[in-house]
Design a protein around this motif. Structure first.
Motif, PDB file in Angstrom:
ATOM      1  N   ARG A  84      -4.853   6.113   5.781  1.00 60.44           N
ATOM      2  CA  ARG A  84      -4.293   4.309   5.775  1.00 60.44           C
ATOM      3  C   ARG A  84      -5.331   3.602   6.128  1.00 60.44           C
ATOM      4  O   ARG A  84      -6.901   3.445   6.375  1.00 60.44           O
ATOM      5  CB  ARG A  84      -3.124   4.415   6.449  1.00 60.44           C
ATOM      6  N   SER A  85      -5.363   2.045   5.151  1.00 55.24           N
ATOM      7  CA  SER A  85      -6.610   1.185   5.686  1.00 55.24           C
ATOM      8  C   SER A  85      -6.759   1.331   6.744  1.00 55.24           C
ATOM      9  O   SER A  85      -6.034   1.117   8.037  1.00 55.24           O
ATOM     10  CB  SER A  85      -6.288  -0.075   4.135  1.00 55.24           C
ATOM     11  N   GLY A  86      -7.889   0.649   6.971  1.00 52.36           N
ATOM     12  CA  GLY A  86      -7.299  -0.070   8.198  1.00 52.36           C
ATOM     13  C   GLY A  86      -9.603   0.937   8.862  1.00 52.36           C
ATOM     14  O   GLY A  86      -9.923   1.105   8.337  1.00 52.36           O
ATOM     15  N   ALA A  87      -9.864  -0.067   9.924  1.00 50.73           N
ATOM     16  CA  ALA A  87     -11.367  -0.096  10.579  1.00 50.73           C
ATOM     17  C   ALA A  87     -11.066   1.055  12.024  1.00 50.73           C
ATOM     18  O   ALA A  87     -12.147   1.167  12.281  1.00 50.73           O
ATOM     19  CB  ALA A  87     -11.764  -1.245  10.683  1.00 50.73           C
TER      20      ALA A  87
ATOM     21  N   GLU B  32     -13.219  11.978   0.386  1.00 52.78           N
ATOM     22  CA  GLU B  32     -13.694  11.958  -1.044  1.00 52.78           C
ATOM     23  C   GLU B  32     -13.383  10.022  -1.605  1.00 52.78           C
ATOM     24  O   GLU B  32     -14.238   9.691  -1.990  1.00 52.78           O
ATOM     25  CB  GLU B  32     -14.053  12.662  -2.073  1.00 52.78           C
ATOM     26  N   GLN B  33     -12.002   9.743  -1.498  1.00 55.17           N
ATOM     27  CA  GLN B  33     -11.900   8.319  -1.255  1.00 55.17           C
ATOM     28  C   GLN B  33     -11.921   7.217  -0.539  1.00 55.17           C
ATOM     29  O   GLN B  33     -12.486   6.983  -1.287  1.00 55.17           O
ATOM     30  CB  GLN B  33      -9.754   9.135  -1.609  1.00 55.17           C
ATOM     31  N   ALA B  34     -12.216   8.176   0.623  1.00 51.87           N
ATOM     32  CA  ALA B  34     -13.038   7.232   1.812  1.00 51.87           C
ATOM     33  C   ALA B  34     -14.187   6.760   1.163  1.00 51.87           C
ATOM     34  O   ALA B  34     -14.631   5.587   1.532  1.00 51.87           O
ATOM     35  CB  ALA B  34     -13.277   8.035   3.235  1.00 51.87           C
ATOM     36  N   VAL B  35     -15.136   7.628   0.929  1.00 56.57           N
ATOM     37  CA  VAL B  35     -16.074   7.597   0.171  1.00 56.57           C
ATOM     38  C   VAL B  35     -16.235   6.886  -0.861  1.00 56.57           C
ATOM     39  O   VAL B  35     -17.279   5.571  -0.575  1.00 56.57           O
ATOM     40  CB  VAL B  35     -17.219   8.644  -0.161  1.00 56.57           C
ATOM     41  N   ALA B  36     -15.320   6.666  -1.931  1.00 59.45           N
ATOM     42  CA  ALA B  36     -15.106   6.139  -3.121  1.00 59.45           C
ATOM     43  C   ALA B  36     -14.919   4.779  -3.213  1.00 59.45           C
ATOM     44  O   ALA B  36     -15.326   3.268  -3.515  1.00 59.45           O
ATOM     45  CB  ALA B  36     -14.093   6.673  -3.775  1.00 59.45           C
ATOM     46  N   ASP B  37     -14.032   4.329  -1.478  1.00 59.65           N
ATOM     47  CA  ASP B  37     -13.371   3.208  -1.457  1.00 59.65           C
ATOM     48  C   ASP B  37     -14.301   2.182  -0.356  1.00 59.65           C
ATOM     49  O   ASP B  37     -14.111   1.404  -0.197  1.00 59.65           O
ATOM     50  CB  ASP B  37     -12.393   3.060  -0.298  1.00 59.65           C
ATOM     51  N   GLY B  38     -15.751   3.062   0.372  1.00 55.18           N
ATOM     52  CA  GLY B  38     -16.841   2.574   1.125  1.00 55.18           C
ATOM     53  C   GLY B  38     -16.227   2.173   2.050  1.00 55.18           C
ATOM     54  O   GLY B  38     -17.043   1.311   3.204  1.00 55.18           O
TER      55      GLY B  38
ATOM     56  N   GLU C 196       1.172  -1.054  -0.350  1.00 52.18           N
ATOM     57  CA  GLU C 196      -0.036   0.474  -0.061  1.00 52.18           C
ATOM     58  C   GLU C 196       0.623   0.882  -0.231  1.00 52.18           C
ATOM     59  O   GLU C 196       0.601   2.387  -0.457  1.00 52.18           O
ATOM     60  CB  GLU C 196      -1.217  -0.085   1.242  1.00 52.18           C
ATOM     61  N   ALA C 197       1.619   1.293   0.944  1.00 54.74           N
ATOM     62  CA  ALA C 197       2.814   2.243   1.177  1.00 54.74           C
ATOM     63  C   ALA C 197       3.610   2.817  -0.434  1.00 54.74           C
ATOM     64  O   ALA C 197       3.718   4.076  -1.114  1.00 54.74           O
ATOM     65  CB  ALA C 197       3.985   2.460   2.483  1.00 54.74           C
ATOM     66  N   GLN C 198       4.578   1.416  -0.560  1.00 59.31           N
ATOM     67  CA  GLN C 198       4.828   2.052  -2.170  1.00 59.31           C
ATOM     68  C   GLN C 198       4.039   2.180  -3.292  1.00 59.31           C
ATOM     69  O   GLN C 198       4.883   2.726  -4.078  1.00 59.31           O
ATOM     70  CB  GLN C 198       5.965   0.054  -2.087  1.00 59.31           C
ATOM     71  N   ALA C 199       2.810   1.807  -2.687  1.00 58.69           N
ATOM     72  CA  ALA C 199       1.796   1.710  -4.488  1.00 58.69           C
ATOM     73  C   ALA C 199       1.469   3.299  -4.799  1.00 58.69           C
ATOM     74  O   ALA C 199       1.609   3.880  -5.637  1.00 58.69           O
ATOM     75  CB  ALA C 199       0.665   1.084  -4.229  1.00 58.69           C
ATOM     76  N   SER C 200       1.704   3.928  -3.250  1.00 64.68           N
ATOM     77  CA  SER C 200       1.579   5.321  -2.962  1.00 64.68           C
ATOM     78  C   SER C 200       2.260   6.582  -3.110  1.00 64.68           C
ATOM     79  O   SER C 200       2.525   7.675  -3.925  1.00 64.68           O
ATOM     80  CB  SER C 200       0.905   6.399  -1.594  1.00 64.68           C
ATOM     81  N   VAL C 201       3.837   5.716  -3.980  1.00 62.69           N
ATOM     82  CA  VAL C 201       4.988   6.487  -4.352  1.00 62.69           C
ATOM     83  C   VAL C 201       4.186   6.839  -5.861  1.00 62.69           C
ATOM     84  O   VAL C 201       4.824   5.703  -7.077  1.00 62.69           O
ATOM     85  CB  VAL C 201       6.005   6.039  -4.264  1.00 62.69           C
ATOM     86  N   HIS C 202       3.688   8.378  -6.107  1.00 64.08           N
ATOM     87  CA  HIS C 202       3.656   7.901  -7.356  1.00 64.08           C
ATOM     88  C   HIS C 202       4.880   8.699  -8.656  1.00 64.08           C
ATOM     89  O   HIS C 202       6.296   8.986  -7.941  1.00 64.08           O
ATOM     90  CB  HIS C 202       2.937   9.256  -8.171  1.00 64.08           C
TER      91      HIS C 202
END
Ligand SMILES: Cc1cc2nc3c(=O)[nH]c(=O)nc-3n(C[C@H](O)[C@H](O)[C@H](O)COP(=O)(O)OP(=O)(O)OC[C@H]3O[C@@H](n4cnc5c(N)ncnc54)[C@H](O)[C@@H]3O)c2cc1C
Length: 372
Positions: free
Chosen positions: A218-221, A241-247, A108-114
């Motif tokens: 960061r993902s998690g509950a 907005e991203q959190a909403v899109a991610d459900g 997840e962290a590595q995918a965030s490096v654009h």
């Protein structure tokens, strides 16, 4: 092994060994350690990139670096004794080895490096959000992939050659990948913002470079607590907005600090987010300077006074905060005292030149720091 490696004097690209990372990376003497690491997809936590926030600190274990700012006011005595350096402000002068506290090498962290890109853009739309915050939409000559919460650097060639940082104010939309939207507050005496707010800048040409930062969801509950002030709304809005899109199912309390009712904005966006949010969502504007006899019935005071009062399970929350450095410093203290660990407090301080001035060493006189 390191004794032999570090004994050799080299001037070319140096090898940089990061604890926990399998392969060393290369870094030449004109590149900052942080830039080299990000270039190779190693997500060292960072924020301002100009030696003003301390997020990118790493512990130098071996080797020599040249330091470009004074780190002493950002790092604790203990960190200074342990040879911590600011990776955004250090270039190698030998092979080096360092350790990064809490280095997150998850997918997840590595995918965030654009990929870092530079784009030319034109101001396509301007919309006043408050008396001192403008929404500015820029059409770029190509896409800039980013994660909600990140920021880009902007400059106006011919007007302001230096870059200023602005957080994306909307979550990334693949349908409109060439569009970047920001909320820019007018800073009295500020070179760029005074220019932007002074006249109609529609059609002005700008240059954008980015994306930067590691402020992202960061993902998690765990329940979330968000804090923002002024244009700090922008990255928090993008993140929500991203959190909403991610459900996202987690609960969220968002405290927004403003002086008076005329400083409130994005209330419709927050209502829309609340309507779509799957868990419990509360948006609580807190006013610090609202006239006492006004019709405001909401909370009055500083956001920090309402953190413990409004969020019953504060110690279990993950915090996301953006905006003026004094507000964030105060909030970080409250959150730490409530028992939230530093790993779960994420923020971008909107540092400007007035905050950074004291970090700059007079006349840019760098010095060489060595592992002691
Ligand atoms: C990661 C990050 C994200 C950011 N995101 C946003 C955002 O989304 N929206 C937003 O509005 N802002 C954001 N900022 C702040 C933004 O980058 C600019 O700093 C801000 O807009 C001011 O720019 P300016 O050119 O108008 O002011 P500057 O010219 O940089 O001046 C800022 C202030 O410092 C004073 N000053 C200038 N030079 C000195 C000096 N040598 N000593 C002391 N004081 C001095 C000026 O008088 C002025 O009051 C962000 C900052 C960071 C670090």
């Amino acid at each position: 092994m390191f004794g032999k490696l570090f004994g050799k004097k080299k001037t070319g690209p140096h090898m940089v060994h990061i604890e926990g990372v399998a392969k060393p990376i290369e870094c030449d003497e004109k590149t900052f350690l942080l830039s080299a690491a990000l270039r190779d997809g190693i997500p060292i936590p960072y924020s301002c990139r100009v030696g003003g926030c301390g997020t990118c600190k790493v512990q130098l274990l071996e080797g020599k670096v040249k330091e470009f700012t004074d780190k002493t006011y950002l790092l604790s005595q203990e960190e200074l004794r342990a040879n911590y350096i600011l990776s955004c402000q250090c270039q190698p002068r030998s092979d080096v080895r360092f350790r990064v506290d809490g280095l997150d090498l998850s997918a997840e962290a590595q995918a965030s490096v654009h990929k870092l890109v530079t784009r030319q853009g034109v101001i396509k739309a301007l919309r006043p959000l408050t008396h001192d915050i403008l929404e500015i939409s820029i059409e770029m000559d190509g896409p800039m992939e980013y994660t909600a919460g990140e920021y880009a650097d902007m400059r106006v060639p011919g007007v302001l050659e230096e870059f200023r940082s602005y957080s994306f104010a909307a979550r990334p939309d693949p349908q409109r990948a060439n569009l970047a939207v920001f909320h820019i507050r007018k800073v009295p005496g500020g070179s760029f913002t005074e220019w932007l707010h002074q006249a109609d800048r529609l059609g002005a040409r700008v240059e954008l470079r980015g994306p930067f930062g590691d402020f992202r969801l960061r993902s998690g509950a765990a329940p979330m607590v968000c804090v923002a002030g002024g244009s700090g709304m922008a990255p928090i809005k993008a993140l929500l907005e991203q959190a909403v899109a991610d459900g996202a199912q987690r609960d969220c309390t968002y405290l927004f600090g403003a002086r008076t009712q005329k400083d409130l904005y994005c209330q419709d966006d927050m209502a829309q987010i609340a309507a779509q949010w799957k868990g419990k969502f509360r948006f609580i504007p807190v006013l610090s300077n609202e006239p006492e006899d006004s019709d405001w019935t909401g909370p009055r005071g500083l956001v920090t006074e309402f953190l413990s009062r409004e969020v019953a399970d504060l110690a279990t929350c993950h915090a996301y905060m953006c905006g003026p450095p004094p507000m964030l410093d105060a909030a970080i203290e409250v959150l730490k005292q409530a028992g939230i660990s530093a790993d779960h407090i994420h923020f971008d301080k909107f540092l400007d030149k007035s905050h950074l001035a004291k970090a700059q060493v007079a006349n840019n006189t760098p010095h060489v720091g060595e592992n002691g």
